[in-house]
Every structure is written in structure tokens, then in C-alpha cells.
Design a protein around this motif. Structure first.
Motif, PDB file in Angstrom:
ATOM      1  N   PRO A  24       0.876  -1.253  -0.232  1.00 51.29           N
ATOM      2  CA  PRO A  24       0.060  -0.052   0.039  1.00 51.29           C
ATOM      3  C   PRO A  24       0.762   1.258  -0.080  1.00 51.29           C
ATOM      4  O   PRO A  24       0.749   2.168  -0.784  1.00 51.29           O
ATOM      5  CB  PRO A  24      -0.772  -0.060   1.247  1.00 51.29           C
ATOM      6  CG  PRO A  24      -0.879  -1.365   1.634  1.00 51.29           C
ATOM      7  CD  PRO A  24       0.545  -2.083   1.105  1.00 51.29           C
ATOM      8  N   ASN A  25       1.881   1.006   0.806  1.00 49.75           N
ATOM      9  CA  ASN A  25       2.909   2.503   0.877  1.00 49.75           C
ATOM     10  C   ASN A  25       3.430   2.696  -0.571  1.00 49.75           C
ATOM     11  O   ASN A  25       3.451   3.732  -1.022  1.00 49.75           O
ATOM     12  CB  ASN A  25       4.043   1.881   1.769  1.00 49.75           C
ATOM     13  CG  ASN A  25       4.782   3.191   2.115  1.00 49.75           C
ATOM     14  OD1 ASN A  25       5.759   3.403   1.294  1.00 49.75           O
ATOM     15  ND2 ASN A  25       4.512   4.275   3.096  1.00 49.75           N
ATOM     16  N   PHE A  28       0.678   4.134  -3.059  1.00 49.93           N
ATOM     17  CA  PHE A  28       0.441   5.174  -2.574  1.00 49.93           C
ATOM     18  C   PHE A  28       1.427   6.271  -3.231  1.00 49.93           C
ATOM     19  O   PHE A  28       1.005   7.252  -3.997  1.00 49.93           O
ATOM     20  CB  PHE A  28       0.118   5.377  -1.263  1.00 49.93           C
ATOM     21  CG  PHE A  28       0.080   6.886  -0.829  1.00 49.93           C
ATOM     22  CD1 PHE A  28      -1.214   7.720  -1.160  1.00 49.93           C
ATOM     23  CD2 PHE A  28       0.927   7.340   0.159  1.00 49.93           C
ATOM     24  CE1 PHE A  28      -1.439   8.684  -0.915  1.00 49.93           C
ATOM     25  CE2 PHE A  28       0.648   8.904   0.199  1.00 49.93           C
ATOM     26  CZ  PHE A  28      -0.428   9.587   0.065  1.00 49.93           C
ATOM     27  N   TRP A  29       2.564   6.169  -2.816  1.00 50.11           N
ATOM     28  CA  TRP A  29       3.423   7.049  -3.255  1.00 50.11           C
ATOM     29  C   TRP A  29       3.818   7.109  -4.915  1.00 50.11           C
ATOM     30  O   TRP A  29       4.209   8.018  -5.149  1.00 50.11           O
ATOM     31  CB  TRP A  29       4.863   6.991  -2.584  1.00 50.11           C
ATOM     32  CG  TRP A  29       4.866   7.173  -0.900  1.00 50.11           C
ATOM     33  CD1 TRP A  29       4.670   6.560   0.249  1.00 50.11           C
ATOM     34  CD2 TRP A  29       4.661   8.509  -0.464  1.00 50.11           C
ATOM     35  NE1 TRP A  29       4.577   7.153   1.292  1.00 50.11           N
ATOM     36  CE2 TRP A  29       4.631   8.389   0.861  1.00 50.11           C
ATOM     37  CE3 TRP A  29       4.397   9.757  -1.262  1.00 50.11           C
ATOM     38  CZ2 TRP A  29       4.236   9.465   1.736  1.00 50.11           C
ATOM     39  CZ3 TRP A  29       4.133  10.816  -0.404  1.00 50.11           C
ATOM     40  CH2 TRP A  29       4.195  10.723   1.034  1.00 50.11           C
TER      41      TRP A  29
ATOM     42  N   ILE B  29       4.992   0.358   8.637  1.00 50.74           N
ATOM     43  CA  ILE B  29       4.839   1.071   7.394  1.00 50.74           C
ATOM     44  C   ILE B  29       3.317   1.113   6.939  1.00 50.74           C
ATOM     45  O   ILE B  29       2.785   0.450   6.470  1.00 50.74           O
ATOM     46  CB  ILE B  29       5.669   0.383   6.263  1.00 50.74           C
ATOM     47  CG1 ILE B  29       7.152   0.199   6.659  1.00 50.74           C
ATOM     48  CG2 ILE B  29       5.345   1.019   4.894  1.00 50.74           C
ATOM     49  CD1 ILE B  29       8.196  -0.532   5.810  1.00 50.74           C
ATOM     50  N   TRP B  31       0.309   3.174   4.822  1.00 53.01           N
ATOM     51  CA  TRP B  31       0.213   3.534   3.211  1.00 53.01           C
ATOM     52  C   TRP B  31       0.899   4.828   3.415  1.00 53.01           C
ATOM     53  O   TRP B  31       1.227   5.158   1.952  1.00 53.01           O
ATOM     54  CB  TRP B  31      -0.939   3.320   2.732  1.00 53.01           C
ATOM     55  CG  TRP B  31      -2.310   4.070   3.442  1.00 53.01           C
ATOM     56  CD1 TRP B  31      -3.021   3.694   4.563  1.00 53.01           C
ATOM     57  CD2 TRP B  31      -2.461   5.392   2.957  1.00 53.01           C
ATOM     58  NE1 TRP B  31      -3.940   4.693   4.825  1.00 53.01           N
ATOM     59  CE2 TRP B  31      -3.694   5.815   4.051  1.00 53.01           C
ATOM     60  CE3 TRP B  31      -2.219   6.259   2.322  1.00 53.01           C
ATOM     61  CZ2 TRP B  31      -4.353   6.936   3.977  1.00 53.01           C
ATOM     62  CZ3 TRP B  31      -2.815   7.678   2.221  1.00 53.01           C
ATOM     63  CH2 TRP B  31      -3.898   7.830   3.168  1.00 53.01           C
ATOM     64  N   TYR B  32       0.677   5.574   4.133  1.00 50.03           N
ATOM     65  CA  TYR B  32       1.352   7.185   3.967  1.00 50.03           C
ATOM     66  C   TYR B  32       2.564   7.308   4.670  1.00 50.03           C
ATOM     67  O   TYR B  32       3.104   8.527   4.541  1.00 50.03           O
ATOM     68  CB  TYR B  32       0.116   7.963   4.889  1.00 50.03           C
ATOM     69  CG  TYR B  32      -0.069   7.532   6.339  1.00 50.03           C
ATOM     70  CD1 TYR B  32       0.873   8.057   7.221  1.00 50.03           C
ATOM     71  CD2 TYR B  32      -1.168   7.035   6.634  1.00 50.03           C
ATOM     72  CE1 TYR B  32       0.478   7.455   8.595  1.00 50.03           C
ATOM     73  CE2 TYR B  32      -1.479   6.387   7.979  1.00 50.03           C
ATOM     74  CZ  TYR B  32      -0.497   6.761   8.905  1.00 50.03           C
ATOM     75  OH  TYR B  32      -0.561   6.422  10.076  1.00 50.03           O
ATOM     76  N   THR B  33       3.236   6.303   5.260  1.00 45.41           N
ATOM     77  CA  THR B  33       4.311   6.599   6.030  1.00 45.41           C
ATOM     78  C   THR B  33       5.454   7.031   4.910  1.00 45.41           C
ATOM     79  O   THR B  33       5.660   6.329   3.906  1.00 45.41           O
ATOM     80  CB  THR B  33       5.078   5.443   6.561  1.00 45.41           C
ATOM     81  OG1 THR B  33       3.985   4.803   7.378  1.00 45.41           O
ATOM     82  CG2 THR B  33       6.085   5.493   7.557  1.00 45.41           C
ATOM     83  N   PRO B  34       6.305   8.185   5.156  1.00 43.69           N
ATOM     84  CA  PRO B  34       7.450   8.451   4.228  1.00 43.69           C
ATOM     85  C   PRO B  34       8.288   7.304   4.249  1.00 43.69           C
ATOM     86  O   PRO B  34       8.803   7.229   5.463  1.00 43.69           O
ATOM     87  CB  PRO B  34       7.762   9.785   4.757  1.00 43.69           C
ATOM     88  CG  PRO B  34       6.808  10.183   5.603  1.00 43.69           C
ATOM     89  CD  PRO B  34       5.957   9.037   6.038  1.00 43.69           C
ATOM     90  N   THR B  35       8.696   6.627   3.234  1.00 46.05           N
ATOM     91  CA  THR B  35       9.984   5.591   3.304  1.00 46.05           C
ATOM     92  C   THR B  35      11.010   6.085   2.272  1.00 46.05           C
ATOM     93  O   THR B  35      10.844   7.105   1.525  1.00 46.05           O
ATOM     94  CB  THR B  35       9.107   4.272   2.945  1.00 46.05           C
ATOM     95  OG1 THR B  35       8.526   4.629   1.537  1.00 46.05           O
ATOM     96  CG2 THR B  35       8.212   3.808   3.749  1.00 46.05           C
ATOM     97  N   VAL B  37      10.900   4.593  -0.253  1.00 46.31           N
ATOM     98  CA  VAL B  37      10.379   4.900  -1.503  1.00 46.31           C
ATOM     99  C   VAL B  37      10.115   6.247  -2.138  1.00 46.31           C
ATOM    100  O   VAL B  37      10.320   6.802  -2.993  1.00 46.31           O
ATOM    101  CB  VAL B  37       9.224   3.793  -1.690  1.00 46.31           C
ATOM    102  CG1 VAL B  37       8.244   4.188  -3.049  1.00 46.31           C
ATOM    103  CG2 VAL B  37       9.346   2.437  -1.441  1.00 46.31           C
ATOM    104  N   THR B  38       9.554   6.846  -0.935  1.00 49.80           N
ATOM    105  CA  THR B  38       9.086   8.224  -1.143  1.00 49.80           C
ATOM    106  C   THR B  38      10.198   9.137  -1.413  1.00 49.80           C
ATOM    107  O   THR B  38      10.027  10.152  -2.268  1.00 49.80           O
ATOM    108  CB  THR B  38       8.520   8.709   0.280  1.00 49.80           C
ATOM    109  OG1 THR B  38       7.734   7.926   0.652  1.00 49.80           O
ATOM    110  CG2 THR B  38       7.738  10.058   0.192  1.00 49.80           C
TER     111      THR B  38
END
Lengths: 174, 249
Positions: A24-25, A28-29, B29, B31-35, B37-38
Motif C-alpha cells: 500500500p505504501n 500510494f507514493w 509502514i 500506506w502514508y508513511t514516508p519511506t 520509496v517516497t
């Protein structure tokens, strides 16, 4: 990269790509990223590039048209120049022809005159020669008559002038 | 695979580079967590902004170097869409260009040592592939109605084998998103993992020259792969789009 803390996790989960808890993460990003890129492209970048390309195309087209026009003009100028050159040549040719004809005419006239003069002089000379010859023949006859008369007298005989004259004339005719 | 390599003081973690981690600590983690990936997707966006917004700022008729690179990308993808999918596909050009630039820059940013390559994740590539698949299918039906099904009915084949071909075509149609996504993610993942394995061998003194040479060689290959995979993903998108717009073979 990270060493110790993730080692155990790695062994437990296997491929990080198949760790569905992160999906999901990531999704989403990813969607956020794609939307942002799309907005940047469609709002700013693409219209800008498209207009620049169109403008460049226009400029190139205009320049080519202008060059075409200039080329036509140059061709026209060249044609005019060629024509002027040909005209000048023809004119020069004509002038040369005229001059030649004139000179020929002058030449003919002069040589006719010269011929006539020569002929006149020749005739005069011939007349003079004939005169001199006649004079010479008359002189010879006189001298011969006198001489013959003297010789006859010296021989002691007398002869009349008529007989001597006839004899000399017969001799000279000889 | 990490366990067997640990013997002899070697530690191989070729897959660790793909782990998704929160940027600011913590284990969960959402769905909105800044990772990471972000972070790396944000860098991708920044790279695209740098090239396509800052680079084209001059709007010069005679382009600067950066502007001409941006125009090169534009021309490449624009021509690809027009040549492969046809002129009427050009209204999809911004979407296709978005996909191409994202994959291209993500692939190349992933080549920076210790970076995170977002395109090596099947979650990322699958979303893009499914997006393309759904778009193409919807566009196909909207444009052609039931006529879109003629894509599966090979009218140039003899009547007897057409049903068989239809089944095969149907299967291959539905396999498209899978192959489309796995191709990109697989190529990126495999290349980066191989790089990591070679780098691990560099710890052994005897092997290290060979290992470093291997890293250099594979890295060179990966530079090629990064560009080629972005190109392949895009051109396949164009091919699928062509099927949707002109389903008749």
C-alpha cells in the motif's frame, strides 16, 4: 548498505519485493509521484516544449522561404546581367561590322584613285617616250643626211639633197 | 541466500537494497508513511523538474544543452507514440511520456550506489502495467464497442483454427500486464542483485580485482538496461494502445 538489523528480517521474509505489507505504501507514493509528474508535464513542460518546437519550425520555414525568394532574385539578376552582356556583345559586333565596311569602302575608293593616277602617269610616260623616240629618229635622219652629204662631198662628188634623203630614208627603214 | 554466503566471513545481502524502510525511524509502514520509496520517487520528480522545467526555462529557439536534452526526450517519445500507435494516439502522449520519464529516471537514480531503485519493485511496475492494461481495454471498448473483440478473432487465419487462436489471443492479452510489469521489475532487481553479489566478493583479497572488474562491467550493462527497459516499457504501451485504437490486424 544496512547490515545487521535487516539481516534477520531478510531471512524471515525472503524477497523484499514480495513483502506485501509494503505494497500500500509503495502504491500510494507511486500514484502521488505519477500524478505530480503528469501535472508538471502537462501544465508546464509539454506546452513549453511544443511551443518552442513549433516556433523553431516556423522560423526555419520562414528562413527557407526567404532564402528561396533571394535565390529567385539572384537568378533574375543573373538573367538580366546575361542579357545586358549579350546585348553589349551584339552592339560591339555591329559597330565592328560597320567600321569594317566603312574602311573597306575608303580603301576601295583610294585604290581606284591610285589606279587611275597610275594609269594617267603611264599614259603620259608612254606619250613622252614616243615623242623622244620620234625626236631621236628624226635627229638620226638629219644627222645621217648631213653626214652622208658631207661624206659624198668629201669624196669629191656632189649629190643633190633629194637623192641623199631618199637613200637615208631607205637605209633607216631597212 | 544470505545464510549460505555468510560462511568464511563473507556477508552477502544482495536483497537488502530492496527493503522498504520508513525514513524517520519506526517499524510500522502505513500506506502514508514516508519511506525510502517516497524519497527516491521524490528525487525522480526533482530530476524531471530540473530537466523539463528549469532546463527549458529559456524557451530558446536555439536551445541550450539542457533544453536540447529535454527536447530529445520529447521528440523520442512523441515520435514513438506517433509511429507505433498512430496519430490519433497522440492525445495519450502526456500519459505515456509520464510513464517513460518516471521509469527512465527511477532506473538511473537506482544506479547511484546505496540508492533505492523504486522500479525494481513489482508493486510499482504492476500498478503501472495494470494501469496501462485497464486504460487500453477501456479505450478499446469505448472507441470500437464490441468491434474491439475482433482483436481476438484472427480473420486472416482459416475458419477452423480461429476459435483456437481466439483462446490463445485471449490468454496472451491477459498475460500482458504480468509480462509488462515483471520484465521491468525483474531486469532491475536481477541487475542490482548481481552487482551486490560481485561487490560482496570484493571482500576476498584474491578475488577482489576480478570482483571490481565484474562490478564495473555489470554496472555498464545496467546503464544500458536502465535505458532499454524504460524504452521497452514505453514502446509496449504504445503497441497495446495501437491494438485498442486499431484492433483490426
Amino acid at each position: 548498505m544496512a547490515t545487521e538489523p535487516t539481516g534477520a528480517e531478510d531471512a524471515g521474509v525472503g524477497l523484499p519485493q514480495l513483502d506485501f505489507s509494503t505494497f500500500p505504501n509503495q502504491i500510494f507514493w507511486l500514484l502521488v509521484t505519477l500524478v505530480v509528474i503528469y501535472l508538471i508535464l502537462s501544465r508546464v513542460a509539454l506546452p513549453r516544449i511544443a511551443s518552442v518546437l513549433a516556433e523553431r519550425q516556423d522560423t526555419i520555414t520562414n528562413d527557407i522561404a526567404a532564402a528561396e525568394e533571394l535565390k529567385l532574385k539572384a537568378e533574375e539578376a543573373e538573367a538580366a546581367y546575361d542579357k545586358a552582356l549579350a546585348d553589349a556583345r551584339a552592339e560591339a559586333q555591329r559597330i565592328i561590322g560597320e567600321a569594317k565596311a566603312e574602311m573597306q569602302a575608303d580603301l576601295d575608293l583610294a585604290s581606284q584613285k591610285a589606279d587611275a593616277e597610275i594609269a594617267a602617269q603611264l599614259a603620259e610616260s608612254e606619250g613622252k617616250i614616243a615623242e623622244i623616240r620620234d625626236g631621236a629618229i628624226a635627229a638620226i635622219r638629219d644627222v645621217s643626211k648631213d653626214t652622208a652629204g658631207e661624206i659624198v662631198q668629201a669624196l669629191g662628188a656632189s649629190a643633190d639633197a633629194k637623192a641623199i634623203e631618199a637613200a637615208v630614208a631607205a637605209r633607216i627603214k631597212g | 541466500m544470505a545464510d549460505e554466503a555468510k560462511e568464511g566471513g563473507l556477508s552477502f545481502h544482495p536483497m537488502d537494497q530492496f527493503i522498504v524502510e520508513p525514513l524517520f525511524g519506526g517499524d510500522v509502514i502505513h500506506w502514508y508513511t514516508p519511506t525510502n520509496v517516497t524519497l527516491w520517487m521524490a528525487l525522480t520528480v526533482l530530476a524531471i523538474v530540473a530537466l523539463f522545467v528549469l532546463g527549458t526555462r529559456g524557451r530558446a529557439i536555439v536551445p541550450s544543452r539542457i533544453q536540447s536534452v529535454a527536447e530529445l526526450f520529447y521528440g523520442l517519445v512523441h515520435k514513438m507514440v506517433e509511429d507505433v500507435a498512430g496519430k490519433d494516439a497522440l492525445k495519450f502522449f502526456p500519459y505515456i511520456f509520464t510513464l517513460f520519464l518516471f521509469i527512465f529516471f527511477a532506473n538511473f537514480l537506482g544506479l547511484i550506489p546505496t540508492s533505492f531503485s523504486t522500479t525494481s519493485h513489482i508493486a510499482v511496475t504492476a500498478v503501472m502495467a495494470i494501469g496501462v492494461f485497464l486504460t487500453v481495454t477501456i479505450v478499446g471498448f469505448v472507441k470500437n464497442g464490441a468491434g474491439f473483440l475482433s482483436l481476438f478473432w484472427v480473420s486472416s487465419a482459416p475458419m477452423a483454427i480461429r476459435p483456437v487462436l481466439a483462446v490463445i489471443e485471449l490468454i496472451s492479452y491477459f498475460v500482458r500486464p504480468l509480462s509488462h510489469s515483471v520484465r521491468l521489475a525483474g531486469a532491475m532487481m536481477a541487475g542490482h542483485a548481481v552487482l551486490k553479489v560481485f561487490a560482496g566478493f570484493a571482500a576476498i583479497a584474491v578475488l577482489s580485482p576480478l570482483a571490481i572488474f565484474g562490478v564495473v562491467a555489470i554496472y555498464g550493462l545496467e546503464v544500458l538496461v536502465a535505458a532499454i527497459q524504460a524504452y521497452v516499457f514505453t514502446i509496449l504501451t504504445c503497441v497495446y494502445l495501437k491494438d485498442a485504437l486499431h484492433p483490426h490486424h
